[in-house]
Design a protein around this motif. Structure first.
Motif, short mmCIF file in Angstrom:
data_model
loop_
_atom_site.label_atom_id
_atom_site.label_comp_id
_atom_site.label_asym_id
_atom_site.label_seq_id
_atom_site.Cartn_x
_atom_site.Cartn_y
_atom_site.Cartn_z
N MET A 1 0.84 -1.20 0.00
CA MET A 1 0.00 0.00 0.00
C MET A 1 0.87 1.25 0.00
O MET A 1 1.81 1.36 0.80
N GLN A 2 0.59 2.16 -0.92
CA GLN A 2 1.35 3.41 -0.98
C GLN A 2 1.05 4.26 0.25
O GLN A 2 -0.09 4.35 0.71
N THR A 3 2.09 4.89 0.79
CA THR A 3 1.90 5.72 1.98
C THR A 3 1.06 6.94 1.65
O THR A 3 1.42 7.72 0.77
N PRO A 4 -0.07 7.12 2.34
CA PRO A 4 -0.94 8.27 2.04
C PRO A 4 -0.43 9.54 2.71
O PRO A 4 0.34 9.51 3.67
N TYR A 5 -0.89 10.66 2.18
CA TYR A 5 -0.65 11.96 2.82
C TYR A 5 -1.60 12.06 4.01
O TYR A 5 -2.80 11.81 3.88
N ILE A 6 -1.07 12.41 5.17
CA ILE A 6 -1.89 12.54 6.38
C ILE A 6 -2.01 14.01 6.75
O ILE A 6 -1.02 14.69 7.02
N LEU A 7 -3.23 14.49 6.76
CA LEU A 7 -3.55 15.86 7.15
C LEU A 7 -4.24 15.79 8.51
O LEU A 7 -5.20 15.04 8.68
N VAL A 8 -3.74 16.54 9.49
CA VAL A 8 -4.37 16.53 10.80
C VAL A 8 -5.27 17.74 10.96
O VAL A 8 -4.90 18.86 10.58
N ALA A 9 -6.48 17.51 11.47
CA ALA A 9 -7.45 18.58 11.73
C ALA A 9 -7.68 18.63 13.24
O ALA A 9 -8.57 17.97 13.78
N PRO A 10 -6.86 19.39 13.98
CA PRO A 10 -6.84 19.27 15.43
C PRO A 10 -7.91 20.02 16.18
O PRO A 10 -8.13 19.75 17.37
N THR A 11 -8.60 20.96 15.52
CA THR A 11 -9.48 21.86 16.28
C THR A 11 -10.92 21.86 15.79
O THR A 11 -11.85 21.61 16.56
N GLY A 12 -11.14 22.17 14.52
CA GLY A 12 -12.50 22.30 14.00
C GLY A 12 -13.13 23.61 14.40
O GLY A 12 -12.53 24.46 15.06
N ALA A 13 -14.39 23.76 14.01
CA ALA A 13 -15.11 25.01 14.24
C ALA A 13 -16.03 24.97 15.45
O ALA A 13 -16.46 26.02 15.93
N ARG A 14 -16.31 23.79 15.98
CA ARG A 14 -17.41 23.66 16.94
C ARG A 14 -17.00 23.19 18.33
O ARG A 14 -17.62 23.57 19.32
N ARG A 15 -16.01 22.33 18.43
CA ARG A 15 -15.67 21.76 19.73
C ARG A 15 -14.98 22.77 20.63
O ARG A 15 -14.39 23.75 20.17
N GLY A 230 -13.58 3.22 22.00
CA GLY A 230 -14.43 4.24 22.65
C GLY A 230 -13.74 5.06 23.70
O GLY A 230 -14.38 5.88 24.36
N ALA A 231 -12.43 4.88 23.89
CA ALA A 231 -11.67 5.69 24.86
C ALA A 231 -11.13 6.94 24.16
O ALA A 231 -10.75 6.89 22.99
N GLN A 232 -11.06 8.05 24.88
CA GLN A 232 -10.54 9.27 24.29
C GLN A 232 -9.03 9.19 24.08
O GLN A 232 -8.30 8.70 24.93
N PHE A 233 -8.58 9.65 22.90
CA PHE A 233 -7.16 9.87 22.71
C PHE A 233 -6.70 10.97 23.65
O PHE A 233 -7.45 11.90 23.95
N THR A 234 -5.46 10.89 24.11
CA THR A 234 -4.97 11.93 25.02
C THR A 234 -4.83 13.27 24.32
O THR A 234 -5.03 14.32 24.93
N ASP A 235 -4.48 13.23 23.04
CA ASP A 235 -4.36 14.46 22.26
C ASP A 235 -4.35 14.09 20.77
O ASP A 235 -4.42 12.90 20.41
N ASN A 236 -4.26 15.09 19.91
CA ASN A 236 -4.26 14.82 18.48
C ASN A 236 -3.07 13.98 18.04
O ASN A 236 -3.20 13.12 17.16
N ALA A 237 -1.91 14.23 18.64
CA ALA A 237 -0.73 13.48 18.25
C ALA A 237 -0.89 11.98 18.52
O ALA A 237 -0.40 11.14 17.75
N ALA A 238 -1.59 11.64 19.59
CA ALA A 238 -1.84 10.23 19.89
C ALA A 238 -2.69 9.58 18.81
O ALA A 238 -2.47 8.43 18.42
N SER A 239 -3.67 10.33 18.29
CA SER A 239 -4.50 9.82 17.21
C SER A 239 -3.69 9.65 15.93
O SER A 239 -3.80 8.63 15.23
N VAL A 240 -2.86 10.65 15.61
CA VAL A 240 -2.01 10.56 14.42
C VAL A 240 -1.06 9.37 14.54
O VAL A 240 -0.87 8.59 13.60
N ASN A 241 -0.47 9.21 15.71
CA ASN A 241 0.48 8.12 15.93
C ASN A 241 -0.19 6.76 15.77
O ASN A 241 0.38 5.84 15.17
N ALA A 242 -1.40 6.63 16.32
CA ALA A 242 -2.13 5.37 16.20
C ALA A 242 -2.46 5.06 14.74
O ALA A 242 -2.36 3.91 14.29
#
Length: 251
Positions: A1-15, A230-242
């Motif tokens: 599988m070709q490595t995809p480009y990963i874009l992180v969206a850490p904030t959004g408009a609503r949360r 269903g557990a919260q990631f500690t932060d955005n970096a944890a989600s990216v890393n996973a």
């Protein structure tokens, strides 16, 4: 599988911080989160900015200031601004944002621009004039059809082909599924660069499926706070890393 480009969206408009204490809202928090996500494997940042009251804004000055700081601290990280209306801003304000910021890269919802068709040609023409790469936000197959129509009529320019398919919505308990991608792929004819984001705790499963089909990926707290259990990631970096770990383990 070709490595995809990963874009992180850490904030959004609503949360807000009530949703997660590590949601980055202030500029220094955004810089720190972006740096951690870049180190974890993200290639780019999908940028939302907030005003002094913590509300979503399209203020060109705030964008320019934040972009300058990101360029200073993370010159190798791609940055995409959002023009998301979020039920607050009209098309004229979105156009003023694009013209005032002149970003290298911006996400634009065809559905939102269609609220004021008289301005549509100016929106996409302004991006050409300013050298802004466009990523079209598509929420369903009707948006795919609208984009195709605007391409055929020259409203959206011929080389403005990049899209992001949004799986799911901002609704309580939303859980997207990999099968939600199928209608988009079946109706997307221009076949420019495409990306996927997905709401709910199946986010990573949806992104993995997209990667297997050759798509790029957007991940982060804008769309989802939870891991597959269903557990919260500690932060955005944890989600990216996973996500990066899942992709590395894929055959």
């Amino acid at each position: 599988m070709q490595t995809p480009y990963i874009l992180v969206a850490p904030t959004g408009a609503r949360r807000t911080k009530q949703d997660h204490p590590n949601l980055p809202i202030q500029m220094d928090e955004i810089i720190q989160s972006a740096a951690a996500c870049f180190a974890a494997g993200a290639h780019g940042l999908h940028l939302h900015v907030r005003d002094d009251a913590g509300q979503h804004t399209l203020d060109p000055g705030i964008y320019r200031e934040t972009l300058a700081e990101l360029e200073t601290h993370l010159p190798d990280m791609g940055v995409q601004i959002t023009t998301e209306a979020a039920g607050v801003f009209d098309v004229a304000t979105q156009l003023a944002c694009l013209d005032g910021v002149k970003p290298r890269w911006a996400s634009i919802s065809v559905r939102e621009i269609a609220r004021d068709p008289a301005l549509a040609d100016r929106v996409y023409g302004t991006c050409v004039d300013n050298g802004t790469k466009v990523q079209h936000i598509l929420y369903d197959v009707a948006d795919v059809a609208l984009l195709a129509d605007w391409h055929s009529r020259g409203i959206v320019r011929a080389d403005q082909t990049s899209v992001i398919f949004v799986l799911g919505r901002y609704t309580t308990g939303q859980v997207s599924h990999p099968s939600d991608l199928t209608p988009f792929l079946e109706t997307f004819e221009n076949r420019g660069p495409w990306m996927v984001c997905a709401f709910g705790q199946n986010e990573h499963a949806c992104l993995h499926a997209a990667a297997q089909h050759g798509g790029d990926l957007r991940v982060g707290f804008e769309n989802n706070l939870l891991d597959g259990h269903g557990a919260q990631f500690t932060d955005n970096a944890a989600s990216v890393n996973a996500l990066a770990d899942t992709l590395k383990a894929a055959p």
